[in-house]
Design a protein around this motif. Structure first.
Motif, PDB file in Angstrom:
ATOM      1  N   TRP A   1       6.655  72.075  73.411  1.00 19.49           N
ATOM      2  CA  TRP A   1       7.864  72.845  73.087  1.00 19.49           C
ATOM      3  C   TRP A   1       8.364  72.492  71.679  1.00 19.49           C
ATOM      4  O   TRP A   1       8.661  73.377  70.871  1.00 19.49           O
ATOM      5  CB  TRP A   1       8.924  72.534  74.131  1.00 19.49           C
ATOM      6  CG  TRP A   1      10.163  73.370  74.088  1.00 19.49           C
ATOM      7  CD1 TRP A   1      11.210  73.238  73.209  1.00 19.49           C
ATOM      8  CD2 TRP A   1      10.517  74.446  74.964  1.00 19.49           C
ATOM      9  NE1 TRP A   1      12.182  74.149  73.482  1.00 19.49           N
ATOM     10  CE2 TRP A   1      11.790  74.911  74.552  1.00 19.49           C
ATOM     11  CE3 TRP A   1       9.894  75.053  76.046  1.00 19.49           C
ATOM     12  CZ2 TRP A   1      12.446  75.957  75.198  1.00 19.49           C
ATOM     13  CZ3 TRP A   1      10.539  76.089  76.685  1.00 19.49           C
ATOM     14  CH2 TRP A   1      11.793  76.539  76.270  1.00 19.49           C
TER      15      TRP A   1
ATOM     16  N   ASP B   1       8.710  74.665  68.069  1.00 20.34           N
ATOM     17  CA  ASP B   1       9.885  74.705  67.194  1.00 20.34           C
ATOM     18  C   ASP B   1       9.518  74.302  65.767  1.00 20.34           C
ATOM     19  O   ASP B   1      10.037  74.868  64.793  1.00 20.34           O
ATOM     20  CB  ASP B   1      10.975  73.768  67.728  1.00 20.34           C
ATOM     21  CG  ASP B   1      11.783  74.405  68.856  1.00 20.34           C
ATOM     22  OD1 ASP B   1      11.834  75.652  68.916  1.00 20.34           O
ATOM     23  OD2 ASP B   1      12.357  73.669  69.669  1.00 20.34           O
TER      24      ASP B   1
ATOM     25  N   LYS C   1       6.914  79.885  74.029  1.00 20.75           N
ATOM     26  CA  LYS C   1       7.590  79.041  75.018  1.00 20.75           C
ATOM     27  C   LYS C   1       7.431  79.607  76.425  1.00 20.75           C
ATOM     28  O   LYS C   1       7.406  78.852  77.406  1.00 20.75           O
ATOM     29  CB  LYS C   1       9.063  78.882  74.641  1.00 20.75           C
ATOM     30  CG  LYS C   1       9.247  78.004  73.400  1.00 20.75           C
ATOM     31  CD  LYS C   1      10.663  77.959  72.891  1.00 20.75           C
ATOM     32  CE  LYS C   1      10.762  77.040  71.671  1.00 20.75           C
ATOM     33  NZ  LYS C   1      12.099  77.029  71.060  1.00 20.75           N
TER      34      LYS C   1
END
Length: 586
Positions: free
Chosen positions: A297, A301, A204
């Motif tokens: 992003w 995850d 990230k």
């Protein structure tokens, strides 16, 4: 070969020339644009030469090119009265030298593909009358054809080159000033503070730092090489799969070309081609760019559900004091830029010029206080060399693309291709969009994004507009799809660089990159099906609602592609995501 100090000094000649144009009032286009090319010639032909043969021929090309460009600039007033018609034989030789230099400049800077397209366009203009049927053209007098391309304010001295001279060069100088100082460290510290402690934090950090750095670099390869030098080792040390580490950096870095303000020069070219103010294009582009990085992003995850993606350790995160000090190195120039554009409402290039002086003052400082003499001199050298080289690289691309655009206009071929797209799609918008997307992908594989965008929009833009898209929708759609080749095999430049840096098979990196970068494929389509997404300046509430809907869609689609889900849940997520994009228009 001249010394590095020569090139730094010559780079400052280019910087002073382009800044002077901003503050000196009107300069005739047939003076400023040829001189812009003249300043680019030594970089392309001498600085980038790798062998004695390239260097010797480079001196010859530079000398001939300088003679031709200076001749055009010196005779600008007389040439204005010729209205693009070559009246004397020696002018044909000057036209030939200019076109040959432009083609060879582009070949040395970016390889064969774009010069080959431009050479084919020239051949069509010279011999297209022999092509039977509707794709032939009436015979064009060679004096008129070559004259329009080389001694008039069209062709290589047209609007695109004007953008390179007056806007792109200024923002390149701005980027060079920031990159030579502490702004890059400020970007990295901000990214580590914002995301380093999260699961998948190192990946990230790459997303945030690449978004910030890309906003001024506008180059996927430069982004990978700079932020990747820090983020890739960090990810691999924390045990991230190498294919994921490389893909994350490649995808995040590719977003630099869609992130305002620079957008790889695309935003400024868009201003000239559409007539839409720069501020309006920047507002329209910001939500799609944020959605792109949101999709990356979410993809990280989703991968975190497969792998143990660790956060950045606490001892590697900057202190609050470090963060504040280093961030000021980019926040002050950015604040000056935004104040200039939205306060007194200066032109983007004038506002950027003010920000350049702010960034130049900051070169005298480092996080500990005043910089030493050696550090200041090193930074000045970096600014001159990098600014001069980057201005020349972009000039070579735009000058070469201008040949193609000029031929399309002179011969009427652009109108014929537009008619073919409309006929081939049977007047159906989505089929025309599909044809345009394929054309953008193919052309973008071998041609830089800005050039691919210019060529594709020149032929497909009118067709898309006739079928119902607004100019901004059409231009942003084409620009995004021209970027596909950065992560899509078989030619995926940012993937190749990232794969080499992590020492992983590039096909593995490309496969992961396409999943992480799914937004690059879907968001342009969402712009078409949800036109409110581009209306942040006119109707912010509707634009934000559209962005939230598409953000939810990208979440479902990324999870469906990446997360370890059951088959039924995967299909449900995928269908729900696609329905949110296409079925419920805002």
């Amino acid at each position: 070969m001249p010394s590095k100090y020569f090139w730094a000094a010559f780079g400052f000649v280019s910087i002073i020339f382009h800044l002077t144009l901003i503050f000196s009032g009107l300069v005739p286009n047939l003076v400023s644009r040829p001189l812009h090319m003249a300043l680019a010639l030594p970089w392309a032909f001498i600085f980038l030469s790798n062998t004695p043969w390239q260097r010797y021929t480079g001196y010859v090309f530079t000398l001939l090119g300088l003679l031709a460009t200076f001749w055009v600039a010196y005779n600008a007033d007389v040439l204005g009265d010729q209205y693009g018609y070559i009246s004397q034989e020696y002018q044909l030789w000057i036209a030939a030298i200019l076109l040959l230099c432009v083609l060879e400049m582009a070949r040395r800077c970016i390889g064969w593909p774009l010069p080959m397209v431009a050479a084919l366009a020239l051949a069509y203009g010279l011999f297209g009358q022999h092509i039977p049927g509707e794709f032939g053209h009436p015979s064009l007098p060679i004096g008129s054809f070559l004259g329009t391309l080389t001694i008039a304010e069209g062709g290589i001295w047209g609007k695109l080159t004007g953008v390179s001279v007056s806007i792109v060069a200024i923002f390149v100088i701005f980027g060079a000033m920031l990159n030579a100082g502490e702004a890059g460290q400020g970007f990295m510290n901000l990214a580590v503070t914002a995301a380093g402690r999260l699961k998948g934090g190192a990946a990230k950090v790459s997303v945030i730092s690449s978004a910030l750095f890309g906003s001024i670099s506008g180059s996927a390869s430069a982004n990978v090489a700079s932020t990747g030098a820090i983020t890739l080792p960090a990810m691999t040390k924390l045990g991230y799969p190498r294919s994921l580490a490389g893909a994350t950096e490649a995808v995040a870095s590719s977003g630099g070309q869609i992130m305002p303000p620079l957008m790889g020069a695309g935003a400024f070219v868009m201003v000239e081609l559409t007539g839409i103010p720069y501020q309006s294009i920047m507002f329209a582009a910001i939500l799609p760019a944020i959605l792109y990085f949101w999709a990356v992003w979410v993809g990280i995850d989703a991968f975190a559900l497969r792998y143990d993606l660790k956060a950045v350790s606490k001892d590697q995160r900057p202190s609050g004091r470090q963060l504040l000090i280093t961030c000021s190195f980019f926040m002050v120039p950015f604040a000056l830029l935004l104040w200039g554009m939205f306060g007194p409402a200066y032109t983007p290039q004038f506002a950027a010029s003010i920000a350049i002086f702010g960034a130049a003052i900051l070169l005298l400082f480092n996080p500990k206080g005043l910089s030493g003499k050696a550090q200041i001199l090193s930074r000045i050298e970096d600014v001159g060399t990098n600014a001069g080289k980057q201005i020349a690289m972009i000039a070579s691309i735009i000058l070469c693309a201008s040949i193609v655009v000029g031929v399309l206009s002179i011969t009427g071929l652009g109108v014929k291709i537009t008619s073919l797209i409309i006929a081939g799609s049977s007047g159906m918008l989505w089929l025309a969009i599909l044809l345009t997307a394929v054309a953008c992908l193919i052309l973008g594989m071998e041609v830089p994004t800005t050039a691919a965008y210019v060529i594709c929009i020149s032929v497909a833009g009118p067709a898309l507009s006739q079928l119902g898209l607004s100019p901004l929708q059409a231009h942003l759609f084409v620009f995004w799809f021209a970027l596909l080749s950065t992560i899509t095999p078989p030619v995926c430049g940012s993937v190749f660089i990232a794969a080499g840096m992590v020492k992983e098979n590039w096909l593995k990196v490309a496969g992961v990159a396409m999943m992480l970068g799914v937004g690059l494929y879907l968001i342009p389509l969402a712009m078409v099906s949800n036109p409110s997404l581009l209306g942040l300046a006119e109707n912010p509430l509707l634009a934000i609602l559209a962005a939230l809907k598409i953000a939810l869609a990208l979440y479902f689609i990324s999870m469906a592609l990446i997360a370890p889900l059951g088959k039924i849940k995967r299909v449900v997520y995928l269908m729900l995501g696609l329905a949110l994009i296409f079925a419920f228009s805002i």
